[in-house]
Design a protein around this motif. Structure first.
Motif, mmCIF file in Angstrom:
data_model
loop_
_atom_site.group_PDB
_atom_site.id
_atom_site.type_symbol
_atom_site.label_atom_id
_atom_site.label_comp_id
_atom_site.label_asym_id
_atom_site.label_seq_id
_atom_site.Cartn_x
_atom_site.Cartn_y
_atom_site.Cartn_z
ATOM 1 N N GLY A 257 0.823 -1.209 0.000
ATOM 2 C CA GLY A 257 0.000 0.000 0.000
ATOM 3 C C GLY A 257 0.852 1.251 0.000
ATOM 4 N N TYR A 258 1.912 1.250 0.789
ATOM 5 C CA TYR A 258 2.815 2.395 0.839
ATOM 6 C C TYR A 258 3.443 2.638 -0.529
ATOM 7 C CZ TYR A 258 6.272 5.620 2.736
ATOM 8 O OH TYR A 258 7.032 6.743 2.989
ATOM 9 N N GLY A 259 3.900 1.565 -1.163
ATOM 10 C CA GLY A 259 4.561 1.695 -2.454
ATOM 11 C C GLY A 259 3.638 2.161 -3.565
ATOM 12 N N GLU A 260 2.345 1.838 -3.479
ATOM 13 C CA GLU A 260 1.392 2.306 -4.487
ATOM 14 C C GLU A 260 1.439 3.830 -4.616
ATOM 15 O OE1 GLU A 260 -2.623 1.034 -3.932
ATOM 16 O OE2 GLU A 260 -2.041 -1.040 -3.542
ATOM 17 N N ILE A 261 1.599 4.495 -3.475
ATOM 18 C CA ILE A 261 1.609 5.958 -3.473
ATOM 19 C C ILE A 261 2.995 6.512 -3.771
ATOM 20 C CG2 ILE A 261 1.128 8.009 -2.075
ATOM 21 C CD1 ILE A 261 -1.351 6.289 -2.710
ATOM 22 N N THR A 262 4.024 5.912 -3.204
ATOM 23 C CA THR A 262 5.355 6.532 -3.250
ATOM 24 C C THR A 262 6.187 6.150 -4.458
ATOM 25 O OG1 THR A 262 6.295 4.745 -1.888
ATOM 26 C CG2 THR A 262 5.443 6.694 -0.739
ATOM 27 N N ARG A 263 5.950 4.973 -5.045
ATOM 28 C CA ARG A 263 6.787 4.571 -6.196
ATOM 29 C C ARG A 263 6.712 5.574 -7.337
ATOM 30 N NH1 ARG A 263 4.896 -0.634 -5.649
ATOM 31 N NH2 ARG A 263 3.679 -0.384 -7.544
ATOM 32 N N PRO A 264 5.498 6.008 -7.745
ATOM 33 C CA PRO A 264 5.453 6.986 -8.858
ATOM 34 C C PRO A 264 6.124 8.318 -8.513
ATOM 35 C CG PRO A 264 3.297 5.981 -8.483
ATOM 36 C CD PRO A 264 4.146 5.587 -7.323
ATOM 37 N N LEU A 265 6.255 8.620 -7.226
ATOM 38 C CA LEU A 265 6.843 9.890 -6.805
ATOM 39 C C LEU A 265 8.345 9.798 -6.587
ATOM 40 C CD1 LEU A 265 4.149 10.868 -4.120
ATOM 41 C CD2 LEU A 265 4.252 11.606 -6.515
ATOM 42 N N GLY A 266 8.886 8.571 -6.565
ATOM 43 C CA GLY A 266 10.299 8.393 -6.264
ATOM 44 C C GLY A 266 10.652 8.880 -4.868
ATOM 45 N N LEU A 267 9.718 8.719 -3.930
ATOM 46 C CA LEU A 267 9.895 9.311 -2.602
ATOM 47 C C LEU A 267 10.928 8.572 -1.751
ATOM 48 C CD1 LEU A 267 8.707 11.579 -0.790
ATOM 49 C CD2 LEU A 267 7.138 9.857 0.131
#
Length: 345
Positions: A257-267
């Motif tokens: 779930g965390y990666g769904e949001i952060t992967r596209p942002l390169g966070l």
């Protein structure tokens, strides 16, 4: 029945003389729900570990979150513009906007774990560009070396303690394991919530609404922020038992779930993602060290007298539980690291 002093409520015209009652079961701040003229409001008397200036931090961060479109509790100012009111003992009272929702003491399902991961990721993404220097600094938070040194000092100072024979071999093994963990202090310090136990997330159904209990806002390295979250979310047995196993499915769901949001942002950097299991392992040892030291020092601020004769016995169980959680992390390390790579990219 415990109540808020009338003169404190009178500082807010919408709360003056309004009915209220103790709300929730938090162990730190005393919390009340007030039926204000314009709607429900949360009023809290802060624990002595928190100075009033912590409300300036909360105001700054929640202003930033609201600008980004996130739901968040917001501090309410008194009629003369103050963010808090000190009582006769110097303890701060503050008022916060009410956000409807429920919290969980434990993660009930993989879908809730995944949604919790998404919520924390949205929070981290929103504060990534925040420019702010915190007024209330929590000294020694996740300073693992300091906590290990405190444990060693407790072993030297309390050799005659009734629990020393049980604590000492556990502590020696813990110190040896800690010496083998990598030093993560070179990773960047980010804006974080600082205490992501699952009860600090509000849900409406299975949808996470916001983070609460914002007194711990500050800066920290990401693997410690997430490691602390995951040791809470992935431990279905809780902190007050000796036999604990990390739930790998919950771990994978939360990071997915965390990666769904952060992967596209390169966070999250490659180095941070690769250190999340080490962060989790470090936090479990750090907490075990704190509990074992407190077992000898009888120093923990609270314990359950219905189950334990004294603080020492309660802390010993907590220390054993976190050490068992560390052992479970190490036993599943290969699978956990693989799940982190898949989730975080």
């Amino acid at each position: 029945m415990e109540t808020i002093p009338a003169w404190i409520l009178a500082r807010y015209r919408d709360l003056d003389g309004r009915p209220h009652a103790v709300h929730g079961g938090g162990l730190i701040n005393r919390t009340f729900l007030v039926e204000g003229r314009a709607g429900k409001v949360i009023v809290q008397r802060l624990h002595p570990v928190f100075a009033g200036v912590v409300n300036e931090d909360i105001d700054a961060v929640t202003t930033h979150l609201a600008r980004k479109g996130l739901v968040t509790p917001r501090p309410l100012r008194t009629d003369d513009g103050a963010l808090w009111v000190d009582d006769e003992e110097g303890r701060p009272y503050r008022a916060l906007t009410y956000v409807a929702g429920r919290s969980h003491d434990r993660v009930p399902s993989g879908s809730v774990a995944r949604e919790a991961g998404r919520m924390v990721a949205r929070f981290h993404a929103a504060v990534a560009d925040l420019v702010y220097d915190y007024r209330h600094v929590r000294a020694g938070v996740h300073d693992t070396k300091k906590h290990l040194a405190t444990l060693e000092a407790a072993l030297e100072a309390h050799a005659g303690h009734r629990l020393f024979g049980e604590v000492e071999p556990l502590a020696r093994r813990l110190l040896a394991e800690a010496a083998r963990l990598p030093d993560l202090s070179g990773l960047p310090s980010r804006h974080v919530h600082g205490d992501l136990k699952i009860s600090n997330l509000l849900f409406q159904g299975e949808q996470a609404v916001c983070l609460v209990d914002l007194d711990t806002l500050g800066r920290m390295i990401w693997p410690f922020e997430m490691g602390d979250a995951l040791r809470s979310w992935c431990n279905p047995a809780g902190e007050d038992v000796e036999r604990v196993t990390l739930d790998a499915d919950t771990f994978g769901a939360a990071l997915a779930g965390y990666g769904e949001i952060t992967r596209p942002l390169g966070l999250v950097s490659v180095e941070e993602a690769g250190a999340v299991v080490d962060g989790l392992a470090t936090i479990t040892l750090e907490l075990s060290a704190r509990f074992l030291a407190d077992a000898l020092r009888e120093a923990y601020f609270g314990f359950d007298p219905r189950r334990f004769p004294a603080r020492g016995e309660h802390n010993l169980v907590r220390g054993k539980g976190q050490l068992a959680l560390f052992d479970s992390v190490q036993a599943q390390r290969t699978g956990l690291e693989r799940a982190a790579r898949v989730a975080l990219g």
